[in-house]
Scaffold this motif. Sequence first.
Motif, mmCIF file in Angstrom:
data_model
loop_
_atom_site.group_PDB
_atom_site.id
_atom_site.type_symbol
_atom_site.label_atom_id
_atom_site.label_comp_id
_atom_site.label_asym_id
_atom_site.label_seq_id
_atom_site.Cartn_x
_atom_site.Cartn_y
_atom_site.Cartn_z
ATOM 1 N N UNK A 4 60.438 75.812 43.637
ATOM 2 C CA UNK A 4 61.380 76.912 43.628
ATOM 3 C C UNK A 4 60.689 78.097 44.274
ATOM 4 N N UNK A 5 61.414 78.817 45.060
ATOM 5 C CA UNK A 5 60.820 79.969 45.708
ATOM 6 C C UNK A 5 61.863 81.061 45.872
ATOM 7 N N UNK A 6 61.568 82.211 45.319
ATOM 8 C CA UNK A 6 62.415 83.373 45.534
ATOM 9 C C UNK A 6 61.859 84.149 46.711
ATOM 10 N N UNK A 7 62.723 84.636 47.570
ATOM 11 C CA UNK A 7 62.275 85.460 48.691
ATOM 12 C C UNK A 7 63.368 86.450 49.067
ATOM 13 N N UNK A 8 62.981 87.396 49.881
ATOM 14 C CA UNK A 8 63.924 88.413 50.311
ATOM 15 C C UNK A 8 63.633 89.794 49.763
ATOM 16 N N UNK A 9 62.576 89.931 48.981
ATOM 17 C CA UNK A 9 62.233 91.232 48.433
ATOM 18 C C UNK A 9 61.759 92.189 49.501
ATOM 19 N N UNK A 10 61.622 93.433 49.113
ATOM 20 C CA UNK A 10 61.167 94.448 50.054
ATOM 21 C C UNK A 10 61.320 95.828 49.473
ATOM 22 N N UNK A 11 61.206 96.803 50.332
ATOM 23 C CA UNK A 11 61.319 98.209 49.945
ATOM 24 C C UNK A 11 62.701 98.716 50.337
ATOM 25 N N UNK A 12 63.368 99.364 49.394
ATOM 26 C CA UNK A 12 64.705 99.891 49.659
ATOM 27 C C UNK A 12 64.855 101.218 48.940
ATOM 28 N N UNK A 13 65.644 102.092 49.487
ATOM 29 C CA UNK A 13 65.884 103.380 48.853
ATOM 30 C C UNK A 13 66.900 103.238 47.729
ATOM 31 N N UNK A 15 70.077 103.474 45.655
ATOM 32 C CA UNK A 15 71.449 103.429 46.136
ATOM 33 C C UNK A 15 71.691 102.364 47.173
ATOM 34 N N UNK A 16 70.618 101.783 47.673
ATOM 35 C CA UNK A 16 70.732 100.768 48.702
ATOM 36 C C UNK A 16 70.982 99.384 48.147
ATOM 37 N N UNK A 17 70.991 98.408 49.066
ATOM 38 C CA UNK A 17 71.278 97.019 48.700
ATOM 39 C C UNK A 17 70.192 96.098 49.230
ATOM 40 N N UNK A 18 70.072 94.978 48.589
ATOM 41 C CA UNK A 18 69.110 93.956 49.001
ATOM 42 C C UNK A 18 69.622 92.612 48.506
ATOM 43 N N UNK A 19 69.361 91.575 49.253
ATOM 44 C CA UNK A 19 69.803 90.249 48.847
ATOM 45 C C UNK A 19 68.606 89.329 48.713
ATOM 46 N N UNK A 20 68.487 88.705 47.563
ATOM 47 C CA UNK A 20 67.419 87.739 47.325
ATOM 48 C C UNK A 20 67.977 86.323 47.439
ATOM 49 N N UNK A 92 60.587 95.640 40.502
ATOM 50 C CA UNK A 92 60.006 94.543 39.727
ATOM 51 C C UNK A 92 59.698 93.385 40.656
ATOM 52 N N UNK A 93 58.968 92.430 40.127
ATOM 53 C CA UNK A 93 58.850 91.134 40.787
ATOM 54 C C UNK A 93 59.992 90.269 40.270
ATOM 55 N N UNK A 121 57.452 84.631 42.594
ATOM 56 C CA UNK A 121 58.327 85.780 42.670
ATOM 57 C C UNK A 121 58.282 86.492 44.000
ATOM 58 N N UNK A 122 59.196 87.435 44.129
ATOM 59 C CA UNK A 122 59.252 88.301 45.293
ATOM 60 C C UNK A 122 59.397 89.729 44.803
ATOM 61 N N UNK A 123 58.654 90.644 45.407
ATOM 62 C CA UNK A 123 58.605 92.022 44.938
ATOM 63 C C UNK A 123 59.742 92.841 45.536
ATOM 64 N N UNK A 124 60.436 93.537 44.657
ATOM 65 C CA UNK A 124 61.457 94.492 45.059
ATOM 66 C C UNK A 124 60.997 95.871 44.620
ATOM 67 N N UNK A 125 60.941 96.788 45.564
ATOM 68 C CA UNK A 125 60.533 98.156 45.270
ATOM 69 C C UNK A 125 61.666 99.091 45.673
ATOM 70 N N UNK A 126 62.131 99.877 44.714
ATOM 71 C CA UNK A 126 63.210 100.818 44.978
ATOM 72 C C UNK A 126 62.638 102.227 44.893
ATOM 73 N N UNK A 127 62.681 102.928 45.993
ATOM 74 C CA UNK A 127 62.133 104.278 46.031
ATOM 75 C C UNK A 127 63.216 105.293 45.689
ATOM 76 N N UNK A 128 62.775 106.374 45.048
ATOM 77 C CA UNK A 128 63.739 107.417 44.643
ATOM 78 C C UNK A 128 63.942 108.437 45.747
#
Length: 128
Positions: A4-13, A15-20, A92-93, A121-128
């Motif tokens: 199993x592998x989660x991917x698609x994480x990244x840095x987003x502002x 209010x933004x969107x991201x798809x894993x 989070x991861x 896991x894949x890291x998702x970082x949401x910046x303020x």
Amino acid sequence: DVQLQAFGGGLVQAGGSLSLSCTASGFTFREYAIGWFRQAPGKTRKGISCISTIDSDLWYSDSVKGRFTASSDNTKNMVYLQMASLKPEDTAVYYCAADRGFRCTSNWYRMSQIMDYWGKGTLVTVSS
């Protein structure tokens, strides 16, 4: 081998969107439920969503309900988590995990203890 592998994480502002995405192999995908989990820095891992690949069984935690959408593509052995209106506290991861025959809506509180297979896991970082 089960993978199993989660991917698609990244840095987003905020209010933004991201798809894993979560890719699975080595087991009969259609017999399983796939759970999404996250672990924020310094905190324990928590289940946030669960989707059955068999029927419409679907669950979201209160923290993501209305903002995140899980879906599956059985032809590709893939599960997706579309995340919208992201907040800094979503940082989070993120992990996906699988359990054969798991019922999401009735057993969500046991997700972390029950899942058979876990992916990296894949890291998702949401910046303020």
